[in-house]
Design an enzyme around this catalytic site. Structure first.
Site, PDB file in Angstrom:
ATOM      1  N   HIS A 181      -7.574  -6.153   5.084  1.00  0.00           N
ATOM      2  CA  HIS A 181      -6.375  -6.822   4.571  1.00  0.00           C
ATOM      3  C   HIS A 181      -5.865  -7.782   5.644  1.00  0.00           C
ATOM      4  CE1 HIS A 181      -5.665  -3.497   1.396  1.00  0.00           C
ATOM      5  NE2 HIS A 181      -6.224  -4.556   0.851  1.00  0.00           N
ATOM      6  N   GLU A 184      -2.735  -7.487   8.196  1.00  0.00           N
ATOM      7  CA  GLU A 184      -2.567  -6.275   8.995  1.00  0.00           C
ATOM      8  C   GLU A 184      -3.166  -6.503  10.387  1.00  0.00           C
ATOM      9  OE1 GLU A 184      -4.346  -3.449   6.257  1.00  0.00           O
ATOM     10  OE2 GLU A 184      -2.847  -3.901   4.727  1.00  0.00           O
ATOM     11  N   ARG A 239      -2.741 -11.325   2.086  1.00  0.00           N
ATOM     12  CA  ARG A 239      -3.408 -10.016   2.136  1.00  0.00           C
ATOM     13  C   ARG A 239      -4.870 -10.073   1.655  1.00  0.00           C
ATOM     14  NH1 ARG A 239      -2.439  -4.254   0.499  1.00  0.00           N
ATOM     15  NH2 ARG A 239      -3.636  -3.798  -1.366  1.00  0.00           N
ATOM     16  N   ASN A 257      -9.887  -4.258  -1.012  1.00  0.00           N
ATOM     17  CA  ASN A 257      -9.942  -2.790  -1.039  1.00  0.00           C
ATOM     18  C   ASN A 257      -9.715  -2.232  -2.439  1.00  0.00           C
ATOM     19  OD1 ASN A 257     -10.476  -0.381   0.292  1.00  0.00           O
ATOM     20  ND2 ASN A 257      -8.298   0.040   0.661  1.00  0.00           N
ATOM     21  N   ARG A 258      -9.929  -3.080  -3.457  1.00  0.00           N
ATOM     22  CA  ARG A 258      -9.946  -2.607  -4.855  1.00  0.00           C
ATOM     23  C   ARG A 258     -11.208  -3.140  -5.549  1.00  0.00           C
ATOM     24  NH1 ARG A 258      -6.377  -0.676  -2.652  1.00  0.00           N
ATOM     25  NH2 ARG A 258      -4.199  -0.339  -3.269  1.00  0.00           N
ATOM     26  N   HIS A 309      -6.289   0.163   8.316  1.00  0.00           N
ATOM     27  CA  HIS A 309      -5.208  -0.655   7.750  1.00  0.00           C
ATOM     28  C   HIS A 309      -3.928  -0.453   8.554  1.00  0.00           C
ATOM     29  CE1 HIS A 309      -7.144  -1.315   3.674  1.00  0.00           C
ATOM     30  NE2 HIS A 309      -7.896  -0.340   4.155  1.00  0.00           N
ATOM     31  N   SER A 310      -2.889  -1.188   8.147  1.00  0.00           N
ATOM     32  CA  SER A 310      -1.540  -0.872   8.580  1.00  0.00           C
ATOM     33  C   SER A 310      -0.649  -1.223   7.386  1.00  0.00           C
ATOM     34  CB  SER A 310      -1.139  -1.688   9.804  1.00  0.00           C
ATOM     35  OG  SER A 310      -0.883  -3.030   9.465  1.00  0.00           O
ATOM     36  N   TYR A 361      -0.904   7.125  -2.906  1.00  0.00           N
ATOM     37  CA  TYR A 361      -0.864   6.740  -4.320  1.00  0.00           C
ATOM     38  C   TYR A 361      -2.282   6.731  -4.837  1.00  0.00           C
ATOM     39  CZ  TYR A 361      -2.013   2.449  -1.818  1.00  0.00           C
ATOM     40  OH  TYR A 361      -2.579   1.538  -0.971  1.00  0.00           O
ATOM     41  N   GLU A 383      -3.922   4.155   8.008  1.00  0.00           N
ATOM     42  CA  GLU A 383      -2.847   3.162   8.146  1.00  0.00           C
ATOM     43  C   GLU A 383      -2.233   3.381   9.522  1.00  0.00           C
ATOM     44  OE1 GLU A 383      -1.837   1.002   5.683  1.00  0.00           O
ATOM     45  OE2 GLU A 383      -2.307   1.933   3.756  1.00  0.00           O
TER      46      GLU A 383
END
Ligand code: ZN
Length: 422
Positions: A181, A184, A239, A257-258, A309-310, A361, A383
């Site tokens: 991302h 980040e 992002r 990341n999807r 990630h962050s 989530y 993260e």
């Protein structure tokens, strides 16, 4: 006419940028604020719907237990957002008063160039600097070599390279992926720090030497180089990737990341190409995710993988796509607990561990789930710091401790490779 206060703030930032000698990014975040809201699950659904209509930039997803959601609010939207939150009795507080000022303060003033040409691991680097660093670092360190990530090129033709740190042959591998991302920034810095620390501590620190004699480390410092370059040149808050698609003429990019082909397109990803979690037109629509997949699958005996990630301080394992526990959940939970305990030894920062879907989530099509489904039992998504005070705009003076926290967590995972659980 623009209100006076933001105008003064803009001028202050322009002066600050001029002082530190960098150009002003095209998107000006002066006056933007980051809210932390505390909705109930039902209120969160309302908030998500509201956010979709007004294209709110959500910085965090709904966190279980803490029940909060962070999002950025532009000056134009502020009264509408406040009205919505008040009407629905959703508590909130303002976490970042002025994002423009936070961005201006993120990087330390570079008043004069240091005379020595040593690489500074405690500042943020551009994608070109990172690529040059890969060349020089691998030249200077005999155990480090350059690796090509898949085709080796991003959508816009940037290099996709990483490094392998190996002290022998036929070792099991641990892949560390940074920068998927774009915004980040702490994560590419963490990959660089990790490579440098491994090399510096070899034959100095017994634990690290032992791990390096048993495991090959592969590091991908910038796995979304186009997006990362864009955060430097145009929009600090970008992002996604930077691909254009025939399916969408209004927005650019896919959430990398999807975009992975394991329960792709299910819950927690979006088919709206303007969404920050857009899954793409098909799984692996993005050259960057394809490159990473091909690269990891080309390595023999990968026993651990982590996607870094962050922000929000979590150390998570599969599954993301479902609440059902992964077959190895008990083993991963134990490694996760050991990791967060090692992390807290650095600066007493608390990280949460658990499955992605439990801690944060439900998110489908993620790296961690994909590689787990391919047999990499120790597959992680992390993260890094902080918990929202700075969010994505983590000041450079926190790179050292932030990267060290990640490093301590990486070492716990690495330890579990020769020990057997991974
Ligand atoms: Zn991320």
């Amino acid at each position: 006419m623009a209100p006076l206060v933001p105008l003064i703030a803009t001028m202050k930032i322009l002066v600050l940028f001029a002082l530190i000698g960098i150009s002003v990014a095209a998107v000006d975040y002066t006056g933007h604020q980051v809210y932390r809201s505390y909705p109930t699950p039902g209120e969160n659904e309302l908030l998500q719907r509201f956010g979709k209509v007004f294209e709110l930039d959500f910085w965090s997803d709904y966190r279980h237990g803490d029940d909060f959601v962070d999002f950025r609010v532009s000056p134009e939207l502020r009264s509408k957002v406040n009205e919505f939150l008040t009407k629905n009795r959703i508590n909130y507080e303002i976490f970042i008063e002025d994002l423009g000022i936070a961005i201006a303060k993120e990087r330390k003033p570079k008043l004069s160039k240091m005379n020595d040409d040593s690489f500074d691991y405690f500042v943020y680097h551009t994608v070109d600097e990172i690529d040059e660093w890969i060349t020089s670092f691998t030249k200077d360190n005999s155990f480090a070599s350059v690796v090509t990530i898949g085709s080796g090129k991003s959508y816009e033709g940037r290099n996709m390279r990483g490094l392998k740190i190996s002290t022998g042959s036929d070792r099991p591998a641990f892949v560390i992926n940074c920068g998927i991302h774009a915004r980040e920034w702490i994560t590419p810095a963490t990959c660089l720090y990790t490579a440098n620390k491994l090399m510096n501590e070899y034959n100095m620190n017994m634990t690290i030497t032992h791990l390096m004699n048993g495991v090959d480390f592969y590091l991908i410092p910038s796995s979304n180089p186009d997006g990362y370059a864009y955060t430097w040149s145009n929009d600090r808050m970008w992002r996604k990737t930077r691909s254009k698609s025939d399916m969408c003429d209004t927005c650019i990019g896919v959430d990398p990341n999807r975009n992975w082909d394991f329960h792709w397109g299910e819950a927690g990803s979006s088919s709206d190409c303007c969404s920050e979690s857009y899954k793409g037109s098909v799984a692996f629509s993005e050259i960057e995710t394809k490159n990473q997949r091909d690269f990891v699958e080309s390595i023999e005996n990968v026993r651990a993988y982590i996607d870094v990630h962050s922000y929000s301080q979590t150390w998570m394992y599969p599954y993301g796509y479902t609440k059902s526990p992964a077959p190895d959940a008990a083993i991963l939970e134990k490694i996760g607990r050991d990791s967060v305990s090692a992390i807290s030894s650095v600066d007493s920062h608390v990280f949460q561990t658990g499955s992605i879907s439990d801690v944060v989530y439900v998110a489908s099509g993620s790296t961690a789930d994909f590689f787990y489904s391919k047999g990499i039992k120790c597959s992680w998504g992390a993260e890094l710091r902080d918990t929202g005070k700075y969010g994505f705009i983590l000041p450079e003076d926190q790179i050292g401790k932030g990267a060290e926290e990640a490093f301590q967590g990486f070492m716990v995972i690495a330890k579990n490779i020769p020990l057997g659980p991974c």
